[in-house]
Design a protein around this motif. Structure first.
Motif, PDB file in Angstrom:
ATOM      1  N   VAL A  15       0.838  -1.202   0.000  1.00 59.77           N
ATOM      2  CA  VAL A  15       0.000   0.000   0.000  1.00 59.77           C
ATOM      3  C   VAL A  15       0.870   1.248   0.000  1.00 59.77           C
ATOM      4  CG1 VAL A  15      -1.656   1.351   1.342  1.00 59.77           C
ATOM      5  CG2 VAL A  15      -1.947  -1.119   1.132  1.00 59.77           C
ATOM      6  N   VAL A  16       1.901   1.239   0.870  1.00 58.61           N
ATOM      7  CA  VAL A  16       2.759   2.418   0.978  1.00 58.61           C
ATOM      8  C   VAL A  16       3.490   2.675  -0.330  1.00 58.61           C
ATOM      9  CG1 VAL A  16       4.837   3.345   2.076  1.00 58.61           C
ATOM     10  CG2 VAL A  16       3.051   2.326   3.460  1.00 58.61           C
ATOM     11  N   THR A  55       2.788   5.943  -2.475  1.00 60.09           N
ATOM     12  CA  THR A  55       3.892   6.879  -2.655  1.00 60.09           C
ATOM     13  C   THR A  55       4.169   7.093  -4.125  1.00 60.09           C
ATOM     14  OG1 THR A  55       4.821   5.658  -0.821  1.00 60.09           O
ATOM     15  CG2 THR A  55       6.102   7.460  -1.655  1.00 60.09           C
ATOM     16  N   LEU A  79       1.362   9.193  -5.680  1.00 64.67           N
ATOM     17  CA  LEU A  79       1.343  10.561  -5.165  1.00 64.67           C
ATOM     18  C   LEU A  79       2.533  11.372  -5.669  1.00 64.67           C
ATOM     19  CD1 LEU A  79       0.085   9.984  -1.533  1.00 64.67           C
ATOM     20  CD2 LEU A  79      -1.020  11.337  -3.310  1.00 64.67           C
ATOM     21  N   VAL A  80       3.710  10.740  -5.613  1.00 58.99           N
ATOM     22  CA  VAL A  80       4.893  11.525  -5.963  1.00 58.99           C
ATOM     23  C   VAL A  80       4.922  11.793  -7.473  1.00 58.99           C
ATOM     24  CG1 VAL A  80       6.539   9.651  -6.256  1.00 58.99           C
ATOM     25  CG2 VAL A  80       7.328  11.805  -5.415  1.00 58.99           C
ATOM     26  N   SER A  94       2.231  12.388  -9.079  1.00 62.41           N
ATOM     27  CA  SER A  94       1.184  13.377  -9.341  1.00 62.41           C
ATOM     28  C   SER A  94       1.648  14.781  -8.973  1.00 62.41           C
ATOM     29  CB  SER A  94      -0.088  13.021  -8.571  1.00 62.41           C
ATOM     30  OG  SER A  94       0.142  13.161  -7.198  1.00 62.41           O
ATOM     31  N   LEU A  95       2.834  14.884  -8.357  1.00 61.32           N
ATOM     32  CA  LEU A  95       3.351  16.219  -8.062  1.00 61.32           C
ATOM     33  C   LEU A  95       3.769  16.898  -9.362  1.00 61.32           C
ATOM     34  CD1 LEU A  95       5.671  15.555  -5.000  1.00 61.32           C
ATOM     35  CD2 LEU A  95       3.391  16.534  -5.000  1.00 61.32           C
ATOM     36  N   PHE A 143      14.758  12.008   3.020  1.00 64.67           N
ATOM     37  CA  PHE A 143      13.321  12.156   3.252  1.00 64.67           C
ATOM     38  C   PHE A 143      12.796  13.426   2.610  1.00 64.67           C
ATOM     39  CE2 PHE A 143      13.922   8.987   6.538  1.00 64.67           C
ATOM     40  CZ  PHE A 143      12.710   8.326   6.539  1.00 64.67           C
ATOM     41  N   VAL A 144      13.592  14.483   2.695  1.00 66.83           N
ATOM     42  CA  VAL A 144      13.161  15.762   2.143  1.00 66.83           C
ATOM     43  C   VAL A 144      13.678  15.934   0.722  1.00 66.83           C
ATOM     44  CG1 VAL A 144      13.204  18.239   2.496  1.00 66.83           C
ATOM     45  CG2 VAL A 144      13.217  16.718   4.455  1.00 66.83           C
ATOM     46  N   ILE A 164      12.067  14.091  -2.363  1.00 70.49           N
ATOM     47  CA  ILE A 164      10.787  14.617  -2.844  1.00 70.49           C
ATOM     48  C   ILE A 164      11.021  15.924  -3.587  1.00 70.49           C
ATOM     49  CG2 ILE A 164       8.492  15.408  -2.184  1.00 70.49           C
ATOM     50  CD1 ILE A 164       8.460  13.579   0.070  1.00 70.49           C
ATOM     51  N   LEU A 165      11.890  16.771  -3.036  1.00 70.64           N
ATOM     52  CA  LEU A 165      12.179  18.040  -3.709  1.00 70.64           C
ATOM     53  C   LEU A 165      12.740  17.803  -5.102  1.00 70.64           C
ATOM     54  CD1 LEU A 165      13.766  20.378  -1.030  1.00 70.64           C
ATOM     55  CD2 LEU A 165      11.554  20.586  -2.163  1.00 70.64           C
ATOM     56  N   TYR A 169      10.503   5.301   1.596  1.00 67.13           N
ATOM     57  CA  TYR A 169       9.316   5.246   2.445  1.00 67.13           C
ATOM     58  C   TYR A 169       8.784   3.817   2.587  1.00 67.13           C
ATOM     59  CZ  TYR A 169       9.259  10.276   2.907  1.00 67.13           C
ATOM     60  OH  TYR A 169       9.596  11.562   3.224  1.00 67.13           O
ATOM     61  N   TYR A 193      10.972   2.257   5.169  1.00 64.83           N
ATOM     62  CA  TYR A 193      10.570   2.782   6.472  1.00 64.83           C
ATOM     63  C   TYR A 193       9.317   2.064   6.984  1.00 64.83           C
ATOM     64  CZ  TYR A 193       8.841   6.447   9.668  1.00 64.83           C
ATOM     65  OH  TYR A 193       8.365   7.149  10.729  1.00 64.83           O
TER      66      TYR A 193
END
Lengths: 311, 308
Positions: B22-23, B27, B30-31, B33-34, B264-265, B268-269, B280, B283
């Motif tokens: 699921v994760v 992920t 979602l990522v 779709s950015l 983590f940051v 995504i950036l 993730y 994690y």
């Protein structure tokens, strides 16, 4: 907890130092309601009372900052970051020569807004989910418990980041939504457990026998009896939310300028650490004092309200 | 391990795998779709389009998803778009190694400090020792990790100038400061739990019996009381792992540790899709396994608990 939560208070209670309860059995105790009794117990805890006073002061500062700050947040070049603290600038100036105290005051407003609103939204969602799961059991419970279980597995940072990135416009609402989405599970679990126990009690059976509707049983009979632990949990949600917001701001994903989050202030202060330490220390201490005050209040409330601890 | 426990563990492992699925799917979607993509398109639109084509980013999302999941199952997270085309899997493993060292040291700090403070506060209940330690504990779980880290950098700069110069990563003497900064807030939580459950346990009859038998204080507290007092404490094992990982985001950035935390940051950036999903998912699996481990330790500590 947790969550990140940072989930910072999944602990059992630790009674802060205070006077132990003394009961005078020589006179018949007068009848007091649960809440009066709780208030009495709470009042005895000096650290919690101190917490209330400090929290009240911070709230007052936050309210004042809506209408008045010593200087405008946009006013730069008032002096130099290396200037010592003075009467004009009690907490000095930041690297752009803006008044640190003004930022600190507005920061209190941001912290309390985020903390209180997140605690409210999280509680509402968590209570609703927990009540439904505990009261109806069966597939409703399986579904909600399943979501909470998976929710625990998904990093709260990821959810927060994605919400903030997808909306692409950091605002206080987005921060609150991100925090709520990641922290309602603890409350849901707590309320579910309480509801599971309460729904078997005689007064619920009596209510059902008299034909009371499910919704009314949940809100009028089950919920009020679970209110103690809920209030305690909600109190601890406030510092959690403030902490997480400060954390997001520190990473640069919090509120946009000029909304000064204390976390963002520490972060930018860190950049100026070779010039002065006060731009780190002042907001960091403000954050620390606020969080400690609320945690002390929470500890006191737990001792006063949580029936498992009442002795 | 009884058969019941084995079945239980197997079921939970399946649930962990389900969560991981699921994760990773969520992920991934979602990522993707950015807005934006991993390549800088402003200066070089043609090259950007070419890169996107080469990496299959023009394909329909579902096709990309299928390819990605297929590779993921085989342990291949693809190419990092940012780090000069490095393979993601070995990159993450290397960074995970650094994070693991820091995390384990932080957990040692957490457990040592938490146990000692909690036990001492409980044994000396309602004395100034207890009050001091309890106030320290509230301080500990109120202080944000980044504030603590910043304080520690400033303090070490003042107190240990030679040491402070070596803040960074690579040699063993650089480990303690970030490990303490990472572990101390959780030590406070552990201490609070240990104190509460020790207070419960040391009032029980069997502990009085142990004293009456004339055992020494150390044996009573450590062998008899602590063993039972630890059962509720083990519960936070799962959240502890989560917290240490989340905390490492800040600590690794501040101390310049080349670990997973910064990804983590940054991932995504940078829209470095492979790293985001891999990180993730990893994690989520770690948190699931930590929780499972906690539940499997219970019956060892308390034979009354059994998984039928």
């Amino acid at each position: 907890m947790s969550t990140i939560t940072t989930g910072l208070n999944m602990g059992g209670p630790m009674a802060p130092p205070g006077t132990p309860e003394e009961v005078d059995y020589s006179v018949a105790p007068e009848q007091v309601s649960l809440w009066q009794d709780a208030w009495r117990r709470f009042r005895r805890n000096k650290l919690s009372m101190a917490g209330i006073v400090v929290f009240g002061l911070i709230a007052l500062i936050a309210i004042v900052s809506i209408f008045w700050t010593p200087y405008s947040l946009f006013q730069q070049g008032l002096g130099d970051i290396t200037d010592p603290f003075s009467r004009a600038h009690p907490f000095g100036l930041d690297a752009s020569g803006r008044d640190e105290l003004s930022f600190l005051m507005r920061g209190a407003q941001v912290a309390l807004e985020v903390g209180l609103l997140t605690a409210v939204t999280t509680s509402v969602v968590g209570i609703a989910a927990g009540l439904l799961a505990g009261f109806f059991r069966g597939w409703v419970d399986t579904l909600i418990s399943g979501i909470t279980y998976i929710g625990y597995g998904i990093p709260n940072l990821l959810i927060a980041f994605l919400i903030l990135f997808i909306t692409n416009r950091p605002s206080i609402v987005n921060v609150i939504v991100a925090l709520s989405v990641t922290s309602w599970m603890d409350m849901a679990r707590l309320v579910r457990g309480q509801t599971l126990a309460l729904r078997e009690r005689e007064f619920v059976e009596a209510a059902r026998a008299t034909g009371t509707k499910d919704f009314k049983i949940m809100t009028r009979h089950v919920l009020p009896n679970a209110l103690g632990p809920i209030i305690v949990q909600a109190t601890f949600l406030i510092p959690q939310a403030i902490l997480f917001e400060a954390f997001l701001s520190y990473l640069g994903f919090g509120l946009p300028n000029p909304d000064p989050s204390w976390g963002a202030m520490v972060s930018s202060g860190l950049g100026d650490r070779f010039l002065a330490y006060h731009t780190i220390m002042v907001p960091a201490l403000a954050l620390l004092i606020t969080l400690m005050a609320i945690n002390f209040i929470g500890d006191g409330l737990r001792d006063a309200l949580d029936p498992r601890q009442a002795k | 391990m009884s058969r019941g426990t084995a079945t239980y563990a197997a079921k939970r492992l399946l649930l962990v795998l389900g969560t991981a699925f699921v994760v990773s799917s969520a992920t991934f979607l979602l990522v993707h779709s950015l807005a934006g993509n991993p390549f800088t398109c402003e200066r070089n639109p043609a090259g950007c389009a070419h890169e996107a084509f080469v990496h299959g980013l023009d394909d329909p999302l579902l096709v990309q998803y299928r390819t990605f999941m297929w590779n993921l199952v085989h342990g291949d997270l693809g190419t990092s778009y940012v780090n000069q085309g490095a393979q993601v899997t070995p990159l993450l493993l290397k960074e995970a190694g650094n994070s693991l060292i820091l995390g384990l040291c932080a957990i040692i700090v957490t457990i040592l400090v938490g146990l000692v403070v909690g036990i001492v506060a409980a044994v000396r209940q309602n004395t100034w020792v207890d009050y001091t330690l309890s106030s320290f504990v509230v301080f500990g779980y109120s202080v944000p990790s980044f504030v603590l880290a910043t304080f520690m950098i400033i303090l070490s700069a003042i107190l240990l100038p030679n040491w402070a110069n070596s803040i960074g990563w690579g040699s063993p003497e650089q480990i303690p400061i970030p490990a303490i900064a990472l572990g101390l807030p959780y030590a406070a939580i552990v201490a609070r739990l240990v104190r509460a459950s020790m207070l419960d346990v040391i009032r029980q009859d069997y502990v009085r019996t142990a004293w009456a038998k004339g055992l020494t204080g150390r044996v009573v507290i450590v062998r008899h009381a602590l063993r039972n007092a630890l059962i509720p404490v083990v519960t936070i094992g799962g959240p502890l792992v989560t917290g240490i990982i989340t905390g490492s985001v800040v600590i690794e950035t501040i101390f310049g540790v080349p670990g997973l935390g910064k990804e983590f940051v940054n991932s995504i950036l940078n829209r470095d899709y492979g790293i985001v999903v891999g990180l993730y998912t990893f994690y989520a699996i770690l948190v699931g396994l930590a929780n499972l481990g906690v539940d499997l330790i219970y019956p060892v500590l308390d034979p009354r608990i059994r998984y039928a």
